[in-house]
Design a protein around this motif. Structure first.
Motif, PDB file in Angstrom:
ATOM      1  N   SER A  54       0.860  -1.124   0.656  1.00 39.53           N
ATOM      2  CA  SER A  54       0.130  -0.386   0.260  1.00 39.53           C
ATOM      3  C   SER A  54       0.970   0.738   0.231  1.00 39.53           C
ATOM      4  CB  SER A  54      -1.131   0.237   1.301  1.00 39.53           C
ATOM      5  OG  SER A  54      -2.166  -1.153   1.423  1.00 39.53           O
ATOM      6  N   VAL A  55       0.398   1.679  -1.042  1.00 45.73           N
ATOM      7  CA  VAL A  55       1.570   2.975  -1.064  1.00 45.73           C
ATOM      8  C   VAL A  55       0.070   4.537  -1.027  1.00 45.73           C
ATOM      9  CG1 VAL A  55       2.983   4.777  -2.485  1.00 45.73           C
ATOM     10  CG2 VAL A  55       3.098   1.885  -2.466  1.00 45.73           C
ATOM     11  N   ALA A  56       1.073   5.514  -0.755  1.00 45.44           N
ATOM     12  CA  ALA A  56      -0.240   6.523  -0.835  1.00 45.44           C
ATOM     13  C   ALA A  56       1.062   7.787  -0.804  1.00 45.44           C
ATOM     14  CB  ALA A  56      -0.325   7.438   0.732  1.00 45.44           C
ATOM     15  N   MET A  57       0.449   8.624  -2.123  1.00 44.37           N
ATOM     16  CA  MET A  57       1.791  10.106  -2.452  1.00 44.37           C
ATOM     17  C   MET A  57       0.911  10.679  -2.399  1.00 44.37           C
ATOM     18  SD  MET A  57       2.555   8.837  -6.413  1.00 44.37           S
ATOM     19  CE  MET A  57       2.700   7.292  -5.517  1.00 44.37           C
ATOM     20  N   THR A  58       1.494  12.027  -1.870  1.00 47.51           N
ATOM     21  CA  THR A  58       0.422  13.564  -3.035  1.00 47.51           C
ATOM     22  C   THR A  58       1.263  14.560  -3.606  1.00 47.51           C
ATOM     23  OG1 THR A  58      -0.536  13.684   0.118  1.00 47.51           O
ATOM     24  CG2 THR A  58      -0.119  15.686  -1.478  1.00 47.51           C
ATOM     25  N   MET A  59       0.782  15.193  -4.397  1.00 48.12           N
ATOM     26  CA  MET A  59       1.415  15.717  -5.246  1.00 48.12           C
ATOM     27  C   MET A  59       0.282  17.341  -4.744  1.00 48.12           C
ATOM     28  SD  MET A  59       1.687  13.196  -8.440  1.00 48.12           S
ATOM     29  CE  MET A  59       0.034  12.365  -6.784  1.00 48.12           C
ATOM     30  N   ARG A  60       1.652  18.544  -5.394  1.00 46.85           N
ATOM     31  CA  ARG A  60       1.216  19.741  -5.244  1.00 46.85           C
ATOM     32  C   ARG A  60       1.295  20.658  -6.415  1.00 46.85           C
ATOM     33  NH1 ARG A  60       1.798  17.789  -0.811  1.00 46.85           N
ATOM     34  NH2 ARG A  60       1.075  17.446   1.298  1.00 46.85           N
ATOM     35  N   PHE A  61       0.408  21.365  -6.414  1.00 45.16           N
ATOM     36  CA  PHE A  61       0.421  22.573  -7.536  1.00 45.16           C
ATOM     37  C   PHE A  61       0.250  23.601  -8.067  1.00 45.16           C
ATOM     38  CE2 PHE A  61       0.007  17.718  -9.420  1.00 45.16           C
ATOM     39  CZ  PHE A  61       1.063  17.163 -10.180  1.00 45.16           C
ATOM     40  N   GLY A  62       0.830  24.357  -8.220  1.00 43.85           N
ATOM     41  CA  GLY A  62       0.713  25.682  -7.848  1.00 43.85           C
ATOM     42  C   GLY A  62      -0.746  26.465  -9.392  1.00 43.85           C
ATOM     43  N   GLY A  63      -1.019  27.134  -8.576  1.00 42.77           N
ATOM     44  CA  GLY A  63      -2.009  27.469  -9.758  1.00 42.77           C
ATOM     45  C   GLY A  63      -1.419  27.991 -11.363  1.00 42.77           C
ATOM     46  N   ASP A  64       0.067  28.450 -11.190  1.00 41.81           N
ATOM     47  CA  ASP A  64       0.167  29.062 -12.727  1.00 41.81           C
ATOM     48  C   ASP A  64       1.188  27.509 -13.514  1.00 41.81           C
ATOM     49  OD1 ASP A  64       2.221  28.483 -10.371  1.00 41.81           O
ATOM     50  OD2 ASP A  64       3.606  29.662 -11.399  1.00 41.81           O
ATOM     51  N   GLN A  65       1.331  26.086 -12.293  1.00 45.58           N
ATOM     52  CA  GLN A  65       1.350  24.882 -12.776  1.00 45.58           C
ATOM     53  C   GLN A  65       0.288  23.579 -13.549  1.00 45.58           C
ATOM     54  OE1 GLN A  65       2.903  23.626  -9.097  1.00 45.58           O
ATOM     55  NE2 GLN A  65       5.101  23.126 -10.120  1.00 45.58           N
ATOM     56  N   LEU A  66      -0.887  24.451 -13.296  1.00 41.78           N
ATOM     57  CA  LEU A  66      -2.132  23.519 -14.247  1.00 41.78           C
ATOM     58  C   LEU A  66      -1.711  23.779 -15.577  1.00 41.78           C
ATOM     59  CD1 LEU A  66      -4.306  24.868 -10.940  1.00 41.78           C
ATOM     60  CD2 LEU A  66      -3.243  22.557 -11.113  1.00 41.78           C
ATOM     61  N   PRO A  67      -2.397  22.746 -16.367  1.00 42.52           N
ATOM     62  CA  PRO A  67      -2.683  22.586 -17.253  1.00 42.52           C
ATOM     63  C   PRO A  67      -3.576  23.127 -18.003  1.00 42.52           C
ATOM     64  CG  PRO A  67      -3.482  20.470 -16.638  1.00 42.52           C
ATOM     65  CD  PRO A  67      -2.325  21.262 -15.298  1.00 42.52           C
ATOM     66  N   ASP A  68      -3.511  24.166 -19.117  1.00 38.92           N
ATOM     67  CA  ASP A  68      -5.248  24.148 -19.708  1.00 38.92           C
ATOM     68  C   ASP A  68      -6.491  23.911 -19.104  1.00 38.92           C
ATOM     69  OD1 ASP A  68      -3.420  27.201 -20.224  1.00 38.92           O
ATOM     70  OD2 ASP A  68      -3.889  26.000 -22.183  1.00 38.92           O
ATOM     71  N   PRO A  69      -6.802  23.026 -19.403  1.00 39.95           N
ATOM     72  CA  PRO A  69      -8.560  22.348 -19.621  1.00 39.95           C
ATOM     73  C   PRO A  69      -8.241  22.537 -17.809  1.00 39.95           C
ATOM     74  CG  PRO A  69      -7.174  20.872 -20.985  1.00 39.95           C
ATOM     75  CD  PRO A  69      -5.713  22.028 -20.234  1.00 39.95           C
ATOM     76  N   ILE A  70      -7.903  22.073 -17.239  1.00 42.07           N
ATOM     77  CA  ILE A  70      -8.127  21.951 -15.440  1.00 42.07           C
ATOM     78  C   ILE A  70      -8.107  23.690 -14.776  1.00 42.07           C
ATOM     79  CG2 ILE A  70      -6.586  21.664 -13.049  1.00 42.07           C
ATOM     80  CD1 ILE A  70      -7.262  19.124 -15.361  1.00 42.07           C
ATOM     81  N   ARG A  71      -7.292  24.861 -15.392  1.00 41.71           N
ATOM     82  CA  ARG A  71      -7.388  25.798 -15.482  1.00 41.71           C
ATOM     83  C   ARG A  71      -8.156  26.296 -14.916  1.00 41.71           C
ATOM     84  NH1 ARG A  71      -2.503  28.498 -17.950  1.00 41.71           N
ATOM     85  NH2 ARG A  71      -0.743  27.683 -16.131  1.00 41.71           N
ATOM     86  N   ARG A  72      -9.736  25.901 -15.942  1.00 45.62           N
ATOM     87  CA  ARG A  72     -10.721  26.556 -16.365  1.00 45.62           C
ATOM     88  C   ARG A  72     -11.968  26.073 -15.326  1.00 45.62           C
ATOM     89  NH1 ARG A  72     -12.710  23.736 -21.790  1.00 45.62           N
ATOM     90  NH2 ARG A  72     -14.672  25.461 -21.727  1.00 45.62           N
ATOM     91  N   LEU A  73     -11.107  25.526 -14.164  1.00 42.35           N
ATOM     92  CA  LEU A  73     -11.874  25.819 -12.973  1.00 42.35           C
ATOM     93  C   LEU A  73     -12.027  26.496 -11.952  1.00 42.35           C
ATOM     94  CD1 LEU A  73     -11.509  21.300 -12.161  1.00 42.35           C
ATOM     95  CD2 LEU A  73     -13.663  22.245 -13.075  1.00 42.35           C
ATOM     96  N   ARG A  74     -10.812  26.889 -12.683  1.00 42.27           N
ATOM     97  CA  ARG A  74     -10.487  27.996 -11.441  1.00 42.27           C
ATOM     98  C   ARG A  74      -9.726  28.464 -10.313  1.00 42.27           C
ATOM     99  NH1 ARG A  74     -11.732  32.035 -15.162  1.00 42.27           N
ATOM    100  NH2 ARG A  74     -13.279  32.589 -15.924  1.00 42.27           N
ATOM    101  N   LEU A  75      -8.883  27.189  -9.864  1.00 42.13           N
ATOM    102  CA  LEU A  75      -8.647  26.977  -8.657  1.00 42.13           C
ATOM    103  C   LEU A  75      -7.182  27.556  -9.077  1.00 42.13           C
ATOM    104  CD1 LEU A  75      -8.073  22.981  -9.926  1.00 42.13           C
ATOM    105  CD2 LEU A  75      -9.770  23.946  -8.127  1.00 42.13           C
ATOM    106  N   ALA A  76      -6.906  28.322  -6.936  1.00 42.51           N
ATOM    107  CA  ALA A  76      -5.534  28.538  -6.802  1.00 42.51           C
ATOM    108  C   ALA A  76      -4.340  27.892  -7.313  1.00 42.51           C
ATOM    109  CB  ALA A  76      -5.832  29.041  -5.600  1.00 42.51           C
ATOM    110  N   SER A  77      -4.973  26.348  -6.270  1.00 43.05           N
ATOM    111  CA  SER A  77      -3.999  24.720  -6.427  1.00 43.05           C
ATOM    112  C   SER A  77      -4.465  24.476  -6.368  1.00 43.05           C
ATOM    113  CB  SER A  77      -3.125  25.497  -4.821  1.00 43.05           C
ATOM    114  OG  SER A  77      -3.704  25.643  -4.037  1.00 43.05           O
ATOM    115  N   LEU A  78      -3.974  23.662  -6.706  1.00 47.17           N
ATOM    116  CA  LEU A  78      -4.566  21.416  -6.625  1.00 47.17           C
ATOM    117  C   LEU A  78      -3.335  20.802  -6.023  1.00 47.17           C
ATOM    118  CD1 LEU A  78      -5.780  20.008  -7.826  1.00 47.17           C
ATOM    119  CD2 LEU A  78      -5.129  19.487 -10.094  1.00 47.17           C
TER     120      LEU A  78
END
Length: 168
Positions: A54-78
């Motif tokens: 069993s493995v768990a990992m987390t990735m954190r992206f700033g809004g400027d790192q998000l690809p265009d389709p995800i930016r459409r959700l208007r997230l500050a980070s992910l």
């Protein structure tokens, strides 16, 4: 909207070596290092007496790192939390269950993978499924994210192959 994509890949390495790699913290350090951006962290790694890893990992992206389709959700980070379980099943097969969750967003995904011996190597088959609960643009985002998830799962084979080749 929900989208699913089939997965298939081949590895020249025997299934048992791949399963052993999934139990090794050094492998996970290399695998997380292969992510482009996202500041990945390994949150937990364990293997029980039955051979289930069993493995768990987390990735954190700033809004400027998000690809265009995800930016459409208007997230500050992910933040994306990925959990994987790899376990032996009948016939020398290893099954993988992968879940991907992006808390506080309408995005989630899962992968169902089966690794089977194929001569001296290993064959991977499975499905990547993404669900996006957003009216109107959800289908576009789901298609994009499903493709990313499917590519990510298949990319794991390339990272694993490279790591195993360096372990000889």
């Amino acid at each position: 909207m929900q989208r699913s994509l089939p997965l298939t890949a081949e590895s020249p390495h025997p299934l048992q070596r791949i399963k052993c790699a999934f139990e090794d913290p050094a492998y996970w350090a290399v695998r997380l290092g292969a992510f482009e951006g996202g500041s990945p962290t390994l949150d937990s790694l364990s293997t029980d007496a039955s051979g289930r890893t069993s493995v768990a990992m987390t990735m954190r992206f700033g809004g400027d790192q998000l690809p265009d389709p995800i930016r459409r959700l208007r997230l500050a980070s992910l933040e994306i939390v990925q959990r994987e379980q790899w376990y032996p099943v009948d016939g020398g097969t290893v099954r993988g269950d992968i879940t991907v969750d992006a808390p506080r967003t309408p995005l989630s995904g899962r992968g169902a993978v089966e690794l089977t011996p194929a001569g001296p190597g290993t064959h991977l088959t499975g499905t990547a499924t993404v669900k996006v609960n957003v009216p109107l643009i959800g289908g576009t985002i789901a298609t994009f994210v499903a493709g990313q998830l499917a590519n990510g799962i298949v990319d794991v084979v390339a990272v694993t192959d490279a790591w195993l080749s360096g372990q000889r």
